[in-house]
Scaffold this motif. Structure first.
Motif, PDB file in Angstrom:
ATOM      1  N   SER A   1      39.047  16.910 -50.031  1.00  0.00           N
ATOM      2  CA  SER A   1      37.722  16.712 -49.287  1.00  0.00           C
ATOM      3  C   SER A   1      38.073  15.839 -48.518  1.00  0.00           C
ATOM      4  N   GLN A   2      38.247  14.698 -48.254  1.00  0.00           N
ATOM      5  CA  GLN A   2      39.244  13.875 -47.382  1.00  0.00           C
ATOM      6  C   GLN A   2      39.941  13.847 -46.552  1.00  0.00           C
ATOM      7  N   ALA A   3      40.869  15.014 -47.190  1.00  0.00           N
ATOM      8  CA  ALA A   3      42.111  15.081 -46.381  1.00  0.00           C
ATOM      9  C   ALA A   3      41.661  16.748 -45.677  1.00  0.00           C
ATOM     10  N   ASP A   4      40.720  17.699 -45.897  1.00  0.00           N
ATOM     11  CA  ASP A   4      40.569  19.402 -45.404  1.00  0.00           C
ATOM     12  C   ASP A   4      41.908  19.941 -45.802  1.00  0.00           C
ATOM     13  N   TRP A   5      41.985  19.600 -47.193  1.00  0.00           N
ATOM     14  CA  TRP A   5      42.965  20.613 -47.752  1.00  0.00           C
ATOM     15  C   TRP A   5      42.378  21.991 -47.825  1.00  0.00           C
ATOM     16  N   THR A   6      43.255  23.342 -47.488  1.00  0.00           N
ATOM     17  CA  THR A   6      42.681  24.680 -48.401  1.00  0.00           C
ATOM     18  C   THR A   6      42.741  24.152 -49.837  1.00  0.00           C
ATOM     19  N   TYR A   7      41.611  25.581 -50.578  1.00  0.00           N
ATOM     20  CA  TYR A   7      41.304  25.271 -51.796  1.00  0.00           C
ATOM     21  C   TYR A   7      42.954  26.166 -52.082  1.00  0.00           C
ATOM     22  N   PRO A   8      43.870  26.429 -51.971  1.00  0.00           N
ATOM     23  CA  PRO A   8      45.616  26.729 -52.611  1.00  0.00           C
ATOM     24  C   PRO A   8      46.018  25.542 -52.310  1.00  0.00           C
ATOM     25  N   ASP A   9      45.682  24.534 -51.381  1.00  0.00           N
ATOM     26  CA  ASP A   9      46.431  23.401 -51.414  1.00  0.00           C
ATOM     27  C   ASP A   9      45.906  22.286 -52.581  1.00  0.00           C
ATOM     28  N   TYR A  10      44.658  22.303 -52.303  1.00  0.00           N
ATOM     29  CA  TYR A  10      44.417  21.645 -53.531  1.00  0.00           C
ATOM     30  C   TYR A  10      44.872  22.288 -55.265  1.00  0.00           C
ATOM     31  N   LEU A  11      45.183  23.787 -55.449  1.00  0.00           N
ATOM     32  CA  LEU A  11      45.659  24.488 -56.921  1.00  0.00           C
ATOM     33  C   LEU A  11      47.009  24.435 -57.410  1.00  0.00           C
ATOM     34  N   GLU A  12      47.212  24.277 -55.436  1.00  0.00           N
ATOM     35  CA  GLU A  12      48.939  24.116 -55.559  1.00  0.00           C
ATOM     36  C   GLU A  12      49.229  22.671 -56.668  1.00  0.00           C
ATOM     37  N   ARG A  13      48.864  21.445 -55.441  1.00  0.00           N
ATOM     38  CA  ARG A  13      48.588  20.181 -56.582  1.00  0.00           C
ATOM     39  C   ARG A  13      48.561  19.640 -57.670  1.00  0.00           C
ATOM     40  N   LEU A  14      47.439  20.262 -58.289  1.00  0.00           N
ATOM     41  CA  LEU A  14      47.593  20.484 -59.456  1.00  0.00           C
ATOM     42  C   LEU A  14      48.429  20.768 -60.528  1.00  0.00           C
ATOM     43  N   LEU A  15      48.327  21.852 -60.153  1.00  0.00           N
ATOM     44  CA  LEU A  15      49.434  22.955 -60.851  1.00  0.00           C
ATOM     45  C   LEU A  15      50.890  22.459 -61.065  1.00  0.00           C
ATOM     46  N   GLU A  16      51.011  21.584 -59.472  1.00  0.00           N
ATOM     47  CA  GLU A  16      52.099  20.646 -59.681  1.00  0.00           C
ATOM     48  C   GLU A  16      52.247  19.575 -60.795  1.00  0.00           C
ATOM     49  N   ALA A  17      50.553  19.237 -60.441  1.00  0.00           N
ATOM     50  CA  ALA A  17      50.846  17.957 -61.805  1.00  0.00           C
ATOM     51  C   ALA A  17      51.021  18.264 -63.124  1.00  0.00           C
ATOM     52  N   GLU A  18      50.759  19.536 -63.107  1.00  0.00           N
ATOM     53  CA  GLU A  18      50.297  19.734 -65.072  1.00  0.00           C
ATOM     54  C   GLU A  18      52.052  20.209 -65.326  1.00  0.00           C
ATOM     55  N   ALA A  19      52.527  20.670 -64.078  1.00  0.00           N
ATOM     56  CA  ALA A  19      54.351  21.123 -64.719  1.00  0.00           C
ATOM     57  C   ALA A  19      55.237  20.213 -65.154  1.00  0.00           C
ATOM     58  N   ALA A  20      54.354  19.009 -64.030  1.00  0.00           N
ATOM     59  CA  ALA A  20      55.809  17.387 -63.523  1.00  0.00           C
ATOM     60  C   ALA A  20      55.601  17.145 -65.578  1.00  0.00           C
ATOM     61  N   ALA A  21      54.194  16.510 -65.555  1.00  0.00           N
ATOM     62  CA  ALA A  21      53.731  16.303 -66.588  1.00  0.00           C
ATOM     63  C   ALA A  21      54.379  16.941 -68.236  1.00  0.00           C
ATOM     64  N   LYS A  22      53.726  18.682 -67.783  1.00  0.00           N
ATOM     65  CA  LYS A  22      54.301  19.506 -69.344  1.00  0.00           C
ATOM     66  C   LYS A  22      56.281  19.691 -68.909  1.00  0.00           C
ATOM     67  N   GLN A  23      56.912  18.659 -67.708  1.00  0.00           N
ATOM     68  CA  GLN A  23      58.345  18.565 -68.374  1.00  0.00           C
ATOM     69  C   GLN A  23      58.397  17.979 -68.704  1.00  0.00           C
ATOM     70  N   GLU A  24      58.145  16.230 -68.718  1.00  0.00           N
ATOM     71  CA  GLU A  24      58.590  15.062 -68.730  1.00  0.00           C
ATOM     72  C   GLU A  24      57.987  15.012 -70.690  1.00  0.00           C
ATOM     73  N   ARG A  25      57.184  15.401 -70.704  1.00  0.00           N
ATOM     74  CA  ARG A  25      56.644  15.546 -72.251  1.00  0.00           C
ATOM     75  C   ARG A  25      58.083  16.197 -72.661  1.00  0.00           C
ATOM     76  N   THR A  26      58.569  17.603 -72.359  1.00  0.00           N
ATOM     77  CA  THR A  26      59.490  18.517 -73.305  1.00  0.00           C
ATOM     78  C   THR A  26      60.886  17.546 -73.104  1.00  0.00           C
ATOM     79  N   VAL A  27      61.275  16.978 -71.872  1.00  0.00           N
ATOM     80  CA  VAL A  27      62.647  16.035 -71.571  1.00  0.00           C
ATOM     81  C   VAL A  27      62.513  15.258 -73.166  1.00  0.00           C
ATOM     82  N   ALA A  28      61.410  14.312 -72.855  1.00  0.00           N
ATOM     83  CA  ALA A  28      61.248  13.537 -73.421  1.00  0.00           C
ATOM     84  C   ALA A  28      61.374  14.024 -75.261  1.00  0.00           C
ATOM     85  N   ILE A  29      61.137  14.914 -75.807  1.00  0.00           N
ATOM     86  CA  ILE A  29      60.529  15.672 -77.122  1.00  0.00           C
ATOM     87  C   ILE A  29      62.359  15.925 -77.176  1.00  0.00           C
ATOM     88  N   LYS A  30      62.913  16.462 -76.016  1.00  0.00           N
ATOM     89  CA  LYS A  30      63.960  17.056 -76.254  1.00  0.00           C
ATOM     90  C   LYS A  30      65.453  15.941 -76.311  1.00  0.00           C
TER      91      LYS A  30
END
Ligand code: ADP
Ligand code: MG
Length: 265
Positions: free
Chosen positions: A33-62
């Protein structure tokens, strides 16, 4: 205090196992809301954060499942200390075509020149790319196979070594294999042939593998399969372990008698 909607969002995200999103969505919404992101921008950032965390967990387990004795990366390898290694060849290997095509990589050289380090570093690259990796020294592998055999579980144990995309077998050559051990190793190499990649390390040049296996015929049969689709990195140089000691003048210098050469076929 969390609003009812925040509670609902959090519980939905937790149910969907979107742990990172549950953690981050409020702060990111604030930023949005401060930086005036569009809805898709917000969704993208959120999904990116989730995907990065998942990748990190997978790498740690493997990485845990790979059973590495220590963790060392290619970045941590000082190529200037070991000029006999073709840096470009290692770079090519790090593209992991060998892992995808079920080809082998063999590091040869005297103790301390970085064979295990490079094997692990390539293993870590493979894990980053989503592959499964398992590391064992020949000695560990033979111990595990003998124990499995005593428990009537030999076939199951061998299967375990067939599963990972990349199997690393370290320290071929320190231990002369018995007939039974050599047979198991031969079975393994045959079963993985053209199906699953292997990274091997040895302090002995191929010509001396007859001393590792019960006879030349067995050694030749194993090498025939191993080398058909393979890259050999022959390291000729000083032990890195002795570097600091030498600097301090604690030991004299020695040079390796291993022949230098690279073979790619
Ligand atoms: P080898 O398996 O050939 O006996 P290692 O890979 O175990 O040798 O290397 C011994 C130690 O020295 C390890 O801690 C490794 O990380 C380090 N090492 C070896 N060569 C290098 C290098 N060129 N740059 C940085 N560290 C190295
Ligand atoms: Mg080693």
């Amino acid at each position: 205090m969390a609003s009812v909607q925040q509670e609902r969002l959090r519980s939905l995200m937790e149910r969907l196992k979107l742990r990172e999103m549950a953690e981050r969505y409020e702060a990111l919404a604030e930023e949005a809301s401060q930086a005036d992101w569009t809805y898709p921008d917000y969704l993208e950032r959120l999904l990116e954060a989730e995907a990065a965390a998942k990748q990190e967990r997978t790498v740690a387990i493997k990485t845990r499942m790979a059973h590495f004795p220590f963790l060392k990366t290619l970045d941590a390898f000082d190529f200037s200390f070991q000029p006999s290694i073709d840096r470009k060849a290692i770079k090519r290997l790090s593209a992991l075509t060998f892992a995808e095509e079920g080809e082998n990589v063999i590091f040869l050289g005297p103790p301390g020149v970085g064979k295990t380090h490079l094997a692990i570093a390539l293993g870590l690259e493979a894990i980053q790319a989503g592959h499964s990796v398992y590391f064992a020294t020949v000695q560990e592998m033979m111990g595990a196979l003998a124990q499995a055999d005593a428990e009537g579980q030999l076939a199951a144990k061998l299967k375990q070594y067939l599963k990972p995309t990349v199997l690393i077998v370290d320290e071929i050559g320190y231990l002369a294999l018995s007939d039974w051990e050599a047979t198991q190793f031969f079975q393994l190499v045959s079963a993985r042939y053209e199906k699953g990649a292997m990274i091997l390390t040895s302090n002995k040049s191929y010509g001396d593998w007859g001393e590792v296996f019960p006879d030349q015929v067995m050694a030749a049969a194993i090498l025939d399969r191993l080398l058909h689709h393979s890259t050999t990195v022959n390291i000729k140089g000083e032990s890195y372990r002795l570097k600091e000691k030498k600097k301090a003048g604690l030991v004299g210098t020695t040079s390796s008698e291993d022949e230098n050469g690279k073979r790619t076929d």
